[in-house]
Design a protein around this motif. Structure first.
Motif, PDB file in Angstrom:
ATOM      1  N   HIS A 234      82.226  52.782   2.342  1.00 43.27           N
ATOM      2  CA  HIS A 234      81.248  53.754   2.825  1.00 43.27           C
ATOM      3  C   HIS A 234      81.543  54.079   4.281  1.00 43.27           C
ATOM      4  O   HIS A 234      82.284  53.349   4.966  1.00 43.27           O
ATOM      5  CB  HIS A 234      79.838  53.174   2.738  1.00 43.27           C
ATOM      6  CG  HIS A 234      79.138  53.456   1.453  1.00 43.27           C
ATOM      7  ND1 HIS A 234      79.000  54.720   0.930  1.00 43.27           N
ATOM      8  CD2 HIS A 234      78.502  52.624   0.585  1.00 43.27           C
ATOM      9  CE1 HIS A 234      78.318  54.664  -0.202  1.00 43.27           C
ATOM     10  NE2 HIS A 234      78.011  53.400  -0.443  1.00 43.27           N
ATOM     11  N   ASP A 235      80.936  55.149   4.790  1.00 46.18           N
ATOM     12  CA  ASP A 235      80.972  55.355   6.236  1.00 46.18           C
ATOM     13  C   ASP A 235      79.973  54.402   6.890  1.00 46.18           C
ATOM     14  O   ASP A 235      79.281  53.628   6.214  1.00 46.18           O
ATOM     15  CB  ASP A 235      80.722  56.815   6.609  1.00 46.18           C
ATOM     16  CG  ASP A 235      79.289  57.295   6.366  1.00 46.18           C
ATOM     17  OD1 ASP A 235      78.409  56.473   6.047  1.00 46.18           O
ATOM     18  OD2 ASP A 235      79.045  58.512   6.501  1.00 46.18           O
TER      19      ASP A 235
ATOM     20  N   GLY B 111      76.448  56.705   4.029  1.00 44.50           N
ATOM     21  CA  GLY B 111      76.291  58.043   3.456  1.00 44.50           C
ATOM     22  C   GLY B 111      74.918  58.655   3.623  1.00 44.50           C
ATOM     23  O   GLY B 111      74.629  59.700   3.022  1.00 44.50           O
ATOM     24  N   LYS B 112      74.068  58.065   4.457  1.00 46.15           N
ATOM     25  CA  LYS B 112      72.689  58.558   4.575  1.00 46.15           C
ATOM     26  C   LYS B 112      72.558  59.826   5.410  1.00 46.15           C
ATOM     27  O   LYS B 112      71.575  60.559   5.276  1.00 46.15           O
ATOM     28  CB  LYS B 112      71.800  57.453   5.156  1.00 46.15           C
ATOM     29  CG  LYS B 112      71.639  56.257   4.223  1.00 46.15           C
ATOM     30  CD  LYS B 112      70.833  55.150   4.859  1.00 46.15           C
ATOM     31  CE  LYS B 112      70.728  53.946   3.917  1.00 46.15           C
ATOM     32  NZ  LYS B 112      70.009  52.816   4.561  1.00 46.15           N
TER      33      LYS B 112
ATOM     34  N   THR C 298      73.627  63.379   5.913  1.00 51.25           N
ATOM     35  CA  THR C 298      74.295  64.384   5.079  1.00 51.25           C
ATOM     36  C   THR C 298      74.301  65.770   5.681  1.00 51.25           C
ATOM     37  O   THR C 298      75.000  66.655   5.188  1.00 51.25           O
ATOM     38  CB  THR C 298      73.630  64.438   3.692  1.00 51.25           C
ATOM     39  OG1 THR C 298      72.255  64.812   3.847  1.00 51.25           O
ATOM     40  CG2 THR C 298      73.720  63.094   2.993  1.00 51.25           C
ATOM     41  N   SER C 299      73.518  65.989   6.737  1.00 54.01           N
ATOM     42  CA  SER C 299      73.369  67.333   7.292  1.00 54.01           C
ATOM     43  C   SER C 299      73.267  67.281   8.806  1.00 54.01           C
ATOM     44  O   SER C 299      72.800  66.279   9.369  1.00 54.01           O
ATOM     45  CB  SER C 299      72.100  67.982   6.717  1.00 54.01           C
ATOM     46  OG  SER C 299      71.709  69.113   7.462  1.00 54.01           O
TER      47      SER C 299
ATOM     48  N   ASP D 194      69.852  66.515  10.176  1.00 54.18           N
ATOM     49  CA  ASP D 194      69.276  65.178  10.009  1.00 54.18           C
ATOM     50  C   ASP D 194      68.999  64.523  11.358  1.00 54.18           C
ATOM     51  O   ASP D 194      69.731  64.739  12.334  1.00 54.18           O
ATOM     52  CB  ASP D 194      70.233  64.277   9.220  1.00 54.18           C
ATOM     53  CG  ASP D 194      70.251  64.607   7.736  1.00 54.18           C
ATOM     54  OD1 ASP D 194      69.325  65.290   7.267  1.00 54.18           O
ATOM     55  OD2 ASP D 194      71.202  64.174   7.060  1.00 54.18           O
TER      56      ASP D 194
ATOM     57  N   THR E 208      81.481  62.364   9.979  1.00 50.54           N
ATOM     58  CA  THR E 208      80.183  62.415  10.654  1.00 50.54           C
ATOM     59  C   THR E 208      80.290  61.747  12.013  1.00 50.54           C
ATOM     60  O   THR E 208      80.808  60.633  12.130  1.00 50.54           O
ATOM     61  CB  THR E 208      79.097  61.672   9.847  1.00 50.54           C
ATOM     62  OG1 THR E 208      79.030  62.199   8.521  1.00 50.54           O
ATOM     63  CG2 THR E 208      77.743  61.794  10.523  1.00 50.54           C
TER      64      THR E 208
ATOM     65  N   LYS F  95      78.866  67.360  11.593  1.00 51.30           N
ATOM     66  CA  LYS F  95      79.596  67.111  10.351  1.00 51.30           C
ATOM     67  C   LYS F  95      80.913  67.872  10.406  1.00 51.30           C
ATOM     68  O   LYS F  95      80.973  69.018  10.844  1.00 51.30           O
ATOM     69  CB  LYS F  95      78.782  67.568   9.135  1.00 51.30           C
ATOM     70  CG  LYS F  95      77.431  66.879   8.992  1.00 51.30           C
ATOM     71  CD  LYS F  95      77.559  65.429   8.566  1.00 51.30           C
ATOM     72  CE  LYS F  95      78.010  65.296   7.142  1.00 51.30           C
ATOM     73  NZ  LYS F  95      78.008  63.882   6.683  1.00 51.30           N
TER      74      LYS F  95
END
Length: 328
Positions: free
Chosen positions: A58-59, A63-64, A66-67, A70, A116, A145
């Motif tokens: 995972h990063d 992965g929480k 996403t935008s 956020d 990210t 992103k």
């Protein structure tokens, strides 16, 4: 002869640097990710020396984020950052040995934008933090992103940065402690050192039988120091080859690539991290060349180099290195 054939891993490894059985740890295989380096987790995989393992990571945010709209503080649960895949148990590893981990490849994984980066309140190299307390208000949160491919990092319409991937967090279990995956130390951990890249071999001290190898927190690119505290974080597919060096004896991480040998120290203040790394390198140069430690100390004064991994984590990481052509 390739440089790898003369590496410590090829010369001293139980498997002689030769690839063994292939394994894979996917996201589903891992199940629960780990946020500490410790000896108490059940190994997700048992391997023989020489094993080639493909690992999905995972990063740093699992992965929480996403935008770009956020707010990290609303999504992240500190200190549950830097999820780690593993542990991988290496059969025959005992305290005093070292795991040799050859990094074969690191590829971005998942839908774009894969990368990210962000600004987090009271975190970074140029802001007040909990450890460096200031009255200034925190910088506002900001998320960026970025599309990442093996051809480049699309920072903006006008600028494509090189794809320079590396493993930000990799290490073995301490003997008794369970320590946050945000912190680097003698076992490795969150060193954030860009040299931990494809082609390099890292030698990690074994503190517990089996070694218990963890890894995660891959980056697409990072400058020295990881200045704002967050590099270009990405989920990745990592391929590694794991061997075992019996009786290696080093107490701190060691990194070898085609041209250089490096030791990595982690501490605060930063000069103590540099001292640890240089002390280990002095001792290695003396052993390799038959010089006294005093002579190796003077040699490194002439041609030693220092690389800053991170200057933002609970402990800072620095790598001290020497080009192999000077070790004769």
């Amino acid at each position: 002869m390739s440089w790898f054939e003369s590496s410590i891993m090829a010369r001293k490894g139980v498997a002689g640097g030769k690839p063994g059985a292939s394994h894979k740890i996917g996201i589903e295989d891992q199940g629960t990710f780990h946020y500490v380096y410790g000896p108490y987790a059940e190994p997700v995989l048992h391997v023989e020396p020489g094993a080639v393992v493909t690992v999905e990571t995972h990063d740093a945010f699992e992965g929480k984020i996403t935008s770009e709209s956020d707010k990290p503080t609303e999504l992240l649960n500190f200190p549950y950052l830097n999820p780690q895949t593993g542990p991988i148990l290496v059969k025959g590893a005992e305290k005093g040995d070292a795991l040799a981990v050859r990094i074969l490849s690191i590829k971005p994984r998942g839908p774009q934008p894969v990368g990210t980066t962000c600004l987090l309140p009271e975190f970074g190299g140029l802001v007040g933090t909990g450890d460096t307390a200031m009255l200034n208000p925190p910088l506002p949160e900001k998320v960026k992103k970025v599309n990442v491919t093996e051809q480049g990092v699309e920072w903006s319409d006008a600028l494509t940065l090189p794809y320079e991937p590396f493993i930000g967090t990799i290490g073995t279990a301490p003997e008794i402690e369970a320590i946050s995956s945000l912190q680097p130390d003698y076992y490795g951990g969150n060193m954030d050192l860009p040299d931990m890249a494809p082609g390099a071999i890292v030698y990690l001290p074994v503190n517990k039988a089996g070694g218990y190898l963890y890894l995660g927190d891959c980056h697409a690119i990072q400058g020295d120091g990881e200045l704002c505290g967050v590099a270009l974080e990405m989920p990745a597919t990592v391929e590694i080859q794991v061997d075992l060096i019996k009786g290696h004896g080093n107490g701190w991480p060691q990194l070898e690539n085609e041209h250089s040998m490096m030791f990595i120290g982690s501490s605060r203040p930063m000069e103590d991290a540099a001292r640890i790394a240089y002390r280990e390198l002095v001792r290695w140069v003396a052993r390799e060349t038959g010089q006294t430690e005093s002579e190796a100390y003077m040699l490194l004064t002439m041609c030693g180099k220092v690389r800053v991994g991170n200057m933002v984590d609970p402990k800072y990481s620095l790598g001290a290195s020497i080009e192999k052509r000077f070790v004769k």
